[in-house]
Design an enzyme around this catalytic site. Structure first.
Site, PDB file in Angstrom:
ATOM      1  N   ARG A  73      22.524  11.191   9.347  1.00 25.97           N
ATOM      2  CA  ARG A  73      22.738  12.134   8.262  1.00 25.97           C
ATOM      3  C   ARG A  73      21.510  13.012   8.065  1.00 25.97           C
ATOM      4  O   ARG A  73      20.385  12.550   8.180  1.00 25.97           O
ATOM      5  CB  ARG A  73      23.059  11.381   6.973  1.00 25.97           C
ATOM      6  CG  ARG A  73      23.604  12.246   5.859  1.00 25.97           C
ATOM      7  CD  ARG A  73      24.101  11.395   4.692  1.00 25.97           C
ATOM      8  NE  ARG A  73      24.799  12.217   3.719  1.00 25.97           N
ATOM      9  CZ  ARG A  73      26.078  12.560   3.792  1.00 25.97           C
ATOM     10  NH1 ARG A  73      26.803  12.116   4.791  1.00 25.97           N
ATOM     11  NH2 ARG A  73      26.632  13.319   2.867  1.00 25.97           N
ATOM     12  N   CYS A 107      28.453  23.698   2.421  1.00 28.88           N
ATOM     13  CA  CYS A 107      28.511  22.368   3.053  1.00 28.88           C
ATOM     14  C   CYS A 107      29.929  22.030   3.526  1.00 28.88           C
ATOM     15  O   CYS A 107      30.436  22.654   4.445  1.00 28.88           O
ATOM     16  CB  CYS A 107      27.953  21.317   2.090  1.00 28.88           C
ATOM     17  SG  CYS A 107      27.483  19.763   2.895  1.00 28.88           S
ATOM     18  N   HIS A 158      22.536  23.176  -0.572  1.00 27.28           N
ATOM     19  CA  HIS A 158      22.826  22.861  -1.973  1.00 27.28           C
ATOM     20  C   HIS A 158      21.640  23.361  -2.798  1.00 27.28           C
ATOM     21  O   HIS A 158      20.692  23.936  -2.274  1.00 27.28           O
ATOM     22  CB  HIS A 158      22.991  21.357  -2.163  1.00 27.28           C
ATOM     23  CG  HIS A 158      24.148  20.771  -1.405  1.00 27.28           C
ATOM     24  ND1 HIS A 158      25.464  21.080  -1.691  1.00 27.28           N
ATOM     25  CD2 HIS A 158      24.189  19.885  -0.379  1.00 27.28           C
ATOM     26  CE1 HIS A 158      26.262  20.399  -0.875  1.00 27.28           C
ATOM     27  NE2 HIS A 158      25.516  19.671  -0.060  1.00 27.28           N
TER      28      HIS A 158
END
Length: 232
Positions: free
Chosen positions: A127, A93, A193
């Site tokens: 997002r 990320c 993640h």
């Protein structure tokens, strides 16, 4: 390489917001379960980055922590030196952005990265949050990749970088090219993640094999396979 495989956990004090430090634990455990000695070497803001470790992992973080990480890696280029000799690096990320040419913060300020990856990152309009599934483009990986993405950055690949995988479900790099992550030299970057290596054991063993220069015996763990089936 020494008899003990040394796994560098880089800047967990600032790049540990999303639990990505678990990737280092997964690597160590998969070696220990095979009877191979392994240790995690934590490299914090108080430490210069050693270039002698066998492989390295970095996690995600928010803007302020990214700045600290970028300054530290620029001051202590051990990670860059290790990657130049072929040591595997896994960047998760925000670490993609730190290792890139530059990234733009949520306030619109452009910050120079350490240029280990030929990528640039600017904020997306919205997002990206949710499960992401992709098909690996990297030779040596055959299984679908699964993770949880939570980022606003849109990452554009430059000519020296290639995509890590093709998005099957989710957003990925967020610039409309269907790519997820980046590969350049021995560095792999991904927005997954999860931690990524708990959910993608083939990727974990790929990194270990590159670090050790060997082919590892398969490690069959039904709990891990059950997790993968459930997530996919």
């Amino acid at each position: 390489m020494s008899e003990t495989v040394r796994i560098g956990l880089v800047l967990p004090d600032v790049m540990g917001t999303y639990g990505d430090s678990g990737n280092a634990l997964v690597l160590r455990q998969r070696l220990l379960m095979r009877g191979i000695a392994a240790e995690v070497v934590s490299v914090t803001l108080s430490d210069p980055v050693p270039e002698s470790l066998d492989l390295y992992v970095l996690g995600g973080a928010e803007d302020s922590a990214q700045r600290l990480a970028t300054k530290h890696l620029a001051r202590y280029p051990g990670l860059q030196n290790a990657a130049s000799r072929g040591a595997p690096v896994l960047a998760i990320c925000a670490a993609i952005q730190v290792l890139g040419n530059w990234y733009e913060t949520s306030s619109g300020e452009r910050v120079d990265g350490v240029s280990m990856l030929d990528v640039t990152t600017a904020p997306q309009p919205t997002r990206s949050i949710g499960e992401v599934v992709s098909t690996p483009s990297l030779a040596g990986l055959t299984q679908k990749l699964t993770g949880f993405e939570n980022h606003r950055g849109g990452t554009t690949l430059g000519p020296s970088a290639t995509g890590f995988a093709r998005v099957a479900s989710g957003v990925g790099n967020g610039v409309g090219d269907g790519q997820e992550g980046v590969v350049q030299g021995s560095v792999i970057g991904t927005y997954m993640h999860g931690p990524a290596l708990a959910r993608n054991p083939e990727l974990a063993d790929y990194l270990l094999e590159k670090a050790m220069g060997v082919t590892l015996e398969p490690l069959v763990l039904e709990d891990v396979e059950q997790l993968r089936r459930e997530r996919l």
